[in-house]
Design an enzyme around this catalytic site. Structure first.
Site, PDB file in Angstrom:
ATOM      1  N   LYS A 133      -2.597 -11.315   2.448  1.00 56.21           N
ATOM      2  CA  LYS A 133      -2.033 -11.981   3.622  1.00 56.21           C
ATOM      3  C   LYS A 133      -2.845 -13.203   4.050  1.00 56.21           C
ATOM      4  CE  LYS A 133       0.712  -8.134   5.243  1.00 56.21           C
ATOM      5  NZ  LYS A 133       0.414  -7.116   4.196  1.00 56.21           N
TER       6      LYS A 133
HETATM    7  C1  LIG Z   1       1.380  -6.489   3.465  1.00 55.92           C
HETATM    8  C2  LIG Z   1       0.945  -5.802   2.222  1.00 55.92           C
HETATM    9  C3  LIG Z   1       1.852  -5.431   1.210  1.00 55.92           C
HETATM   10  C4  LIG Z   1       3.357  -5.619   1.343  1.00 55.92           C
HETATM   11  O1  LIG Z   1       3.729  -6.954   1.322  1.00 55.92           O
HETATM   12  P1  LIG Z   1       5.197  -7.418   1.823  1.00 55.92           P
HETATM   13  O2  LIG Z   1       5.116  -8.882   1.907  1.00 55.92           O
HETATM   14  O3  LIG Z   1       5.369  -6.774   3.189  1.00 55.92           O
HETATM   15  O4  LIG Z   1       6.194  -6.912   0.844  1.00 55.92           O
HETATM   16  C5  LIG Z   1       1.361  -4.864   0.043  1.00 55.92           C
HETATM   17  N1  LIG Z   1       0.034  -4.636  -0.102  1.00 55.92           N
HETATM   18  C6  LIG Z   1      -0.865  -4.964   0.841  1.00 55.92           C
HETATM   19  C7  LIG Z   1      -2.299  -4.670   0.614  1.00 55.92           C
HETATM   20  C8  LIG Z   1      -0.458  -5.566   2.039  1.00 55.92           C
HETATM   21  O5  LIG Z   1      -1.364  -5.876   2.983  1.00 55.92           O
END
Ligand SMILES: *Cc1c(COP(=O)(O)O)cnc(C)c1O
Length: 478
Positions: free
Chosen positions: A120
């Site tokens: 993120k």
């Molecule tokens: C947010 C997240 C996901 C999922 O990603 P999306 O964009 O919601 O599909 C998967 N793995 C981790 C470690 C995350 O922080």
């Protein structure tokens, strides 16, 4: 470039006008009016670019209302080796998203080398710099209110810390995050970051955010904003690393690549879909879910059936524990041939707690054109995959990435021989130490600079799950 709503009943807006908001006024999500196309000549010219230069080439196709020199300064400042320095030993941090080859044709794209060790950061760090820029231009300020079960809140706080014109109020469930996640958030010393631990569950935190946001007077008076996963700028920033991963895994632009993506809210893989629609040679988008398999069910059956919140399972890949996938409507809009009336009909059922079923419709027949396949992974799969990756490749992966690798391997056994598979690494194992201990009986290592993180002084306000109290807290500090 203008942005339109998937529900078709809001006027088109420019990038900077949708940057600070969430849903379109008609309840839809924003998408570009048409996907910008990438020519073969551009692909050839982009292949050797460093990350920040590639990011600029991609983003300037989506962001046409920020002067080129300003956008360049923002992008260069965002994607530095210093910010994304937590890469595996021996990898080059200036790659920003280094590629690790597990075996011929199977690769891991490291996306978790930013400040909070989850993918993120790739988008959120850009968002922080874009917010500061646009707010300053407009002489405005914003108070970001969010709820987190771990990864989103910390990524938002590390992106917004110290930014002019921005304050962050982040709710988290008291005592329910890992020690590492708590320490990451609560140890931030910045005066514009406010952590509120709610005595309750993540859903209680989210309900408070919803009810504050539904109070239009309060929202306007205190300039309440959000940075949730439906934000278009986050999706746009994520498109870049699909290009980077493609170039890293191939020798020429005649080749194709498959991407395997651990998925929850469909944000990450939505960016892969956009990259493919722009003309990136993507053979396959492999969507991996955990036990919460709403999306796998859709891609297998053509039935989209969001679950009730109470049905959501608590799993060992918690960032994928979702009952409905908030970004899925963007894909549905394209599947519907960009017919907003069709999307409105589907979501009139979804928004009322129902589902929709494409079996026997022309949309089902079109689904294969979009080149998705999917699969699920269980707790036992996760542990086995973490163990196998460690024993076979000497590479330690986190539980979410393990879900991606597991589904990638199933697909490789069935699927296109000779097409390289790139698994997106969405977090570093140290964030989920308990599962690593269960799988391997050992502690995950961590970057030296983060030794002792849990011992730093923490700043957090513990509160009851009470909307009035949270509003009063914000009002006194906004
Ligand atoms: C947010 C997240 C996901 C999922 O990603 P999306 O964009 O919601 O599909 C998967 N793995 C981790 C470690 C995350 O922080």
């Amino acid at each position: 470039m203008m942005y339109i709503s998937t529900r078709g009943q809001s006027p088109p807006r420019a990038f900077c006008d949708i940057l600070l908001g969430g849903l379109a006024p008609d309840g839809g999500l924003y998408l570009p009016e048409a996907y910008p196309q990438v020519t073969r000549a551009e692909l050839d010219a982009w292949r050797a670019l460093p990350y920040h230069a590639l990011a600029l080439r991609v983003l300037e196709k989506f962001i046409t209302d920020i002067p080129a020199c300003d956008l360049k300064a923002i992008v260069v400042r965002t994607y530095t080796a210093q910010t994304y320095r937590w890469c595996r030993p021996g990898r080059d941090a200036s790659d920003i998203t280094p590629l690790t080859t597990l075996e011929p044709g199977l690769h891991l794209l490291e996306l978790s080398n930013g400040p909070t060790l989850a993918f993120k950061d790739m988008a959120m760090q850009l968002l922080g710099n874009l917010f500061e820029y646009v707010l300053e231009k407009r002489g405005e300020s914003i108070n970001i209110l969010g709820a987190t079960s771990g990864d989103t809140g910390s990524a938002a706080e590390y992106a917004m810390r110290g930014k002019r014109g921005v304050k962050v109020f982040m709710l988290s469930p008291h005592g329910l995050m890992s020690d590492f996640q708590r320490a990451q958030m609560y140890s931030l010393p910045d005066a514009n970051i406010f952590n509120i631990a709610i005595r309750g569950m993540f859903d209680d935190c989210q309900d408070i955010v919803k009810s504050v946001s539904n109070d239009a007077d309060f929202k306007a008076r205190y300039r309440i904003g959000a940075v949730n996963s439906i934000n278009w700028a986050r999706v746009a920033a994520q498109v870049v690393y699909y290009f980077k991963g493609y170039f890293a895994a191939t020798r020429s632009n005649d080749e194709q690549v498959a991407f395997a993506v651990p998925s929850g809210n469909f944000g990450n893989i939505c960016a892969g879909h956009v990259a493919r629609m722009m003309g990136l040679p993507v053979a396959r988008l492999v969507l991996a879910t955990n036990e919460n398999d709403v999306l796998d069910e859709f891609f297998r059956s053509g039935v989209y059936r969001p679950r009730a919140t109470a049905e959501t399972r608590v799993t060992s890949s918690p960032s994928m524990d979702i009952s409905k996938a908030s970004n899925f409507e963007r894909f549905a809009f394209d599947l519907a041939g960009r017919d907003a009336a069709v999307v409105r009909e589907w979501w009139s059922s979804v928004d009322a707690g129902g589902s929709f079923d494409l079996r026997g419709t022309p949309y089902m027949a079109r689904l294969p054109e979009f080149r998705f396949v999917s699969g699920t992974s269980s707790h036992a799969d996760r542990l086995a995959t973490i163990r196998a990756a460690w024993e076979k490749y000497g590479v330690l992966i986190d539980p979410h990435t393990a879900d991606g690798l597991k589904v990638a391997q199933v697909h490789r056994e069935l699927g296109e021989a000779g097409v390289p598979m790139v698994v997106l690494e969405t977090a570093q194992p140290v964030k989920f130490a308990e599962t690593i201990r269960e799988a391997l009986g050992r502690e995950p290592g961590r970057p030296r600079e983060l030794e002792g993180l849990e011992a730093l002084p923490q700043r957090v306000e513990v509160m009851e799950a009470d909307v009035g109290a949270v509003k009063a807290f914000i009002a006194a500090r906004a």
